[in-house]
Motif scaffolding. Structure first.
Motif, PDB file in Angstrom:
ATOM      1  N   TYR A 186       0.834  -1.202   0.000  1.00  0.00           N
ATOM      2  CA  TYR A 186       0.000   0.000   0.000  1.00  0.00           C
ATOM      3  C   TYR A 186       0.867   1.250   0.000  1.00  0.00           C
ATOM      4  CZ  TYR A 186       1.025   0.095   5.022  1.00  0.00           C
ATOM      5  OH  TYR A 186       1.680   0.117   6.235  1.00  0.00           O
ATOM      6  N   ASP A 187       0.302   2.310  -0.471  1.00  0.00           N
ATOM      7  CA  ASP A 187       0.929   3.632  -0.435  1.00  0.00           C
ATOM      8  C   ASP A 187      -0.194   4.609  -0.115  1.00  0.00           C
ATOM      9  OD1 ASP A 187       2.437   5.886  -0.682  1.00  0.00           O
ATOM     10  OD2 ASP A 187       2.713   5.762  -2.857  1.00  0.00           O
ATOM     11  N   LEU A 188      -0.502   4.736   1.159  1.00  0.00           N
ATOM     12  CA  LEU A 188      -1.644   5.522   1.625  1.00  0.00           C
ATOM     13  C   LEU A 188      -1.184   6.676   2.503  1.00  0.00           C
ATOM     14  CD1 LEU A 188      -3.972   2.558   2.730  1.00  0.00           C
ATOM     15  CD2 LEU A 188      -4.224   3.924   0.644  1.00  0.00           C
ATOM     16  N   HIS A 189      -1.987   7.710   2.532  1.00  0.00           N
ATOM     17  CA  HIS A 189      -1.748   8.819   3.456  1.00  0.00           C
ATOM     18  C   HIS A 189      -3.076   9.283   4.032  1.00  0.00           C
ATOM     19  CE1 HIS A 189      -2.561  10.858  -0.424  1.00  0.00           C
ATOM     20  NE2 HIS A 189      -3.127  11.783   0.325  1.00  0.00           N
ATOM     21  N   SER A 190      -3.036   9.807   5.243  1.00  0.00           N
ATOM     22  CA  SER A 190      -4.257  10.290   5.879  1.00  0.00           C
ATOM     23  C   SER A 190      -4.701  11.597   5.225  1.00  0.00           C
ATOM     24  CB  SER A 190      -4.049  10.491   7.378  1.00  0.00           C
ATOM     25  OG  SER A 190      -3.035  11.453   7.604  1.00  0.00           O
ATOM     26  N   GLN A 191      -5.995  11.817   5.216  1.00  0.00           N
ATOM     27  CA  GLN A 191      -6.554  12.996   4.561  1.00  0.00           C
ATOM     28  C   GLN A 191      -7.847  13.389   5.276  1.00  0.00           C
ATOM     29  OE1 GLN A 191      -5.047  14.223   1.635  1.00  0.00           O
ATOM     30  NE2 GLN A 191      -6.445  15.952   1.390  1.00  0.00           N
ATOM     31  N   GLY A 202      -9.841  10.202   6.911  1.00  0.00           N
ATOM     32  CA  GLY A 202      -9.807   8.993   6.100  1.00  0.00           C
ATOM     33  C   GLY A 202      -8.456   8.850   5.446  1.00  0.00           C
ATOM     34  N   CYS A 203      -8.405   8.111   4.340  1.00  0.00           N
ATOM     35  CA  CYS A 203      -7.135   7.889   3.658  1.00  0.00           C
ATOM     36  C   CYS A 203      -7.307   7.973   2.151  1.00  0.00           C
ATOM     37  CB  CYS A 203      -6.554   6.526   4.033  1.00  0.00           C
ATOM     38  SG  CYS A 203      -7.542   5.112   3.462  1.00  0.00           S
ATOM     39  N   MET A 204      -6.210   8.201   1.465  1.00  0.00           N
ATOM     40  CA  MET A 204      -6.149   8.215   0.008  1.00  0.00           C
ATOM     41  C   MET A 204      -4.853   7.527  -0.412  1.00  0.00           C
ATOM     42  SD  MET A 204      -7.502  12.004  -1.150  1.00  0.00           S
ATOM     43  CE  MET A 204      -7.249  11.587  -2.886  1.00  0.00           C
ATOM     44  N   GLY A 205      -4.815   7.079  -1.680  1.00  0.00           N
ATOM     45  CA  GLY A 205      -3.611   6.455  -2.193  1.00  0.00           C
ATOM     46  C   GLY A 205      -3.903   5.164  -2.921  1.00  0.00           C
ATOM     47  N   THR A 206      -2.959   4.239  -2.890  1.00  0.00           N
ATOM     48  CA  THR A 206      -3.101   2.972  -3.602  1.00  0.00           C
ATOM     49  C   THR A 206      -2.895   1.806  -2.638  1.00  0.00           C
ATOM     50  OG1 THR A 206      -0.757   2.914  -4.189  1.00  0.00           O
ATOM     51  CG2 THR A 206      -2.250   3.975  -5.754  1.00  0.00           C
ATOM     52  N   MET A 207      -3.481   0.673  -2.990  1.00  0.00           N
ATOM     53  CA  MET A 207      -3.283  -0.546  -2.214  1.00  0.00           C
ATOM     54  C   MET A 207      -3.533  -1.749  -3.114  1.00  0.00           C
ATOM     55  SD  MET A 207      -6.601  -0.085   0.234  1.00  0.00           S
ATOM     56  CE  MET A 207      -8.258   0.164  -0.428  1.00  0.00           C
ATOM     57  N   GLU A 208      -2.906  -2.853  -2.752  1.00  0.00           N
ATOM     58  CA  GLU A 208      -3.041  -4.071  -3.542  1.00  0.00           C
ATOM     59  C   GLU A 208      -3.381  -5.237  -2.624  1.00  0.00           C
ATOM     60  OE1 GLU A 208      -0.249  -4.804  -6.787  1.00  0.00           O
ATOM     61  OE2 GLU A 208      -0.015  -6.859  -6.012  1.00  0.00           O
ATOM     62  N   TYR A 209      -4.457  -5.950  -2.977  1.00  0.00           N
ATOM     63  CA  TYR A 209      -4.906  -7.099  -2.206  1.00  0.00           C
ATOM     64  C   TYR A 209      -4.662  -8.380  -2.990  1.00  0.00           C
ATOM     65  CZ  TYR A 209      -7.478  -4.087   1.075  1.00  0.00           C
ATOM     66  OH  TYR A 209      -7.826  -3.166   2.020  1.00  0.00           O
TER      67      TYR A 209
END
Length: 249
Positions: A186-191, A202-209
């Protein structure tokens, strides 16, 4: 019918595009549609649409996406925007230019389900791109990270509400799906998302499951991921939160 419609936007010079503008656009949109439709949507616990405003880095342009989950929502929301070239944002005091709407994706829940069942191989995972702030609520508190159980609970509730003839039912299905889904990277940041005088974290960015386990579980996960692009994920998707692009792996 599920539809995802996108409008390219042109803001006045000097205006910075932020995801929380989705709430302002929602207000402007409600002012464009028939009053009885706006009242009907307001009374719904789950609304048959999602919408969000975000900056598309690849195309260097501002975008407004509206996902509709049935014919009524599409006719009432997209119809009034056809031929509309300017949207006045009363809360901001300026107008935004709109290009002709483009239908990005379209499918029926029946066909979407059938396509997932008939895939030669079940999906092995999914790559998520969050275009606007995603958040969940549990026991009265905001959950700012994408917990898989909350994610699947949210999507299952929306699917079963709007498509009762294609119910996804099983004992503890959301638990089973979450237990067979692993967050690999994941590459997330709080927003923060400001709406109606409140600040929602909440959060924004990318993630892989990664999906694993029974074949049918992986197909259901793939179906819900495809559905998420139209429905949005998490809370306040009608106000501009939870907009995602998802690529099945």
């Amino acid at each position: 019918m599920l539809r995802l419609t996108e409008f390219k936007l042109e803001f006045p010079e000097g205006i910075q595009v932020k995801p929380e503008m989705g709430s302002v656009f929602h207000g402007a949109l409600m002012g464009k549609i028939a009053p009885e439709a706006a009242e009907r949507f307001h009374e719904m616990n789950l609304r048959p649409y999602s919408q969000a405003v975000f900056w598309n880095r690849e195309e260097s342009t501002a975008c407004w996406r509206i996902g509709t989950l049935d014919e009524y929502a599409y006719e009432q929301l997209i119809g009034p925007l056809e031929g509309c070239r300017e949207l006045f944002l009363k809360q901001k005091g300026y107008a935004v230019q709109l290009q002709q709407g483009c239908l990005l994706r379209e499918n029926s829940p029946e066909v979407l389900s059938q396509e997932m069942i008939q895939r030669t191989e079940s999906p092995s995972g999914a790559r998520w791109q969050c275009h606007s702030v995603m958040s969940f609520k549990q026991k009265g508190r905001y959950v700012i990270l994408p917990d898989a159980r909350l994610l699947y609970q949210n999507l299952l509730q929306r699917w079963n509400t709007f498509y009762p003839e294609i119910q996804l039912e099983a004992d503890d299905l959301s638990e089973q799906l979450a237990d067979h889904c692993r967050l690999n990277r994941y590459d997330l940041h709080s927003q923060v998302f400001s709406v109606e005088g409140s600040r929602i974290y909440g959060c924004m960015g990318t993630m892989e499951y990664q999906f694993f386990g029974f074949d049918m579980l992986k197909r259901i996960q793939g179906l819900l991921c495809s559905f998420a692009e139209f429905a949005g994920v998490g809370i306040k998707t009608a106000m501009g939160m939870g907009s995602v692009d998802i690529k099945l792996l």
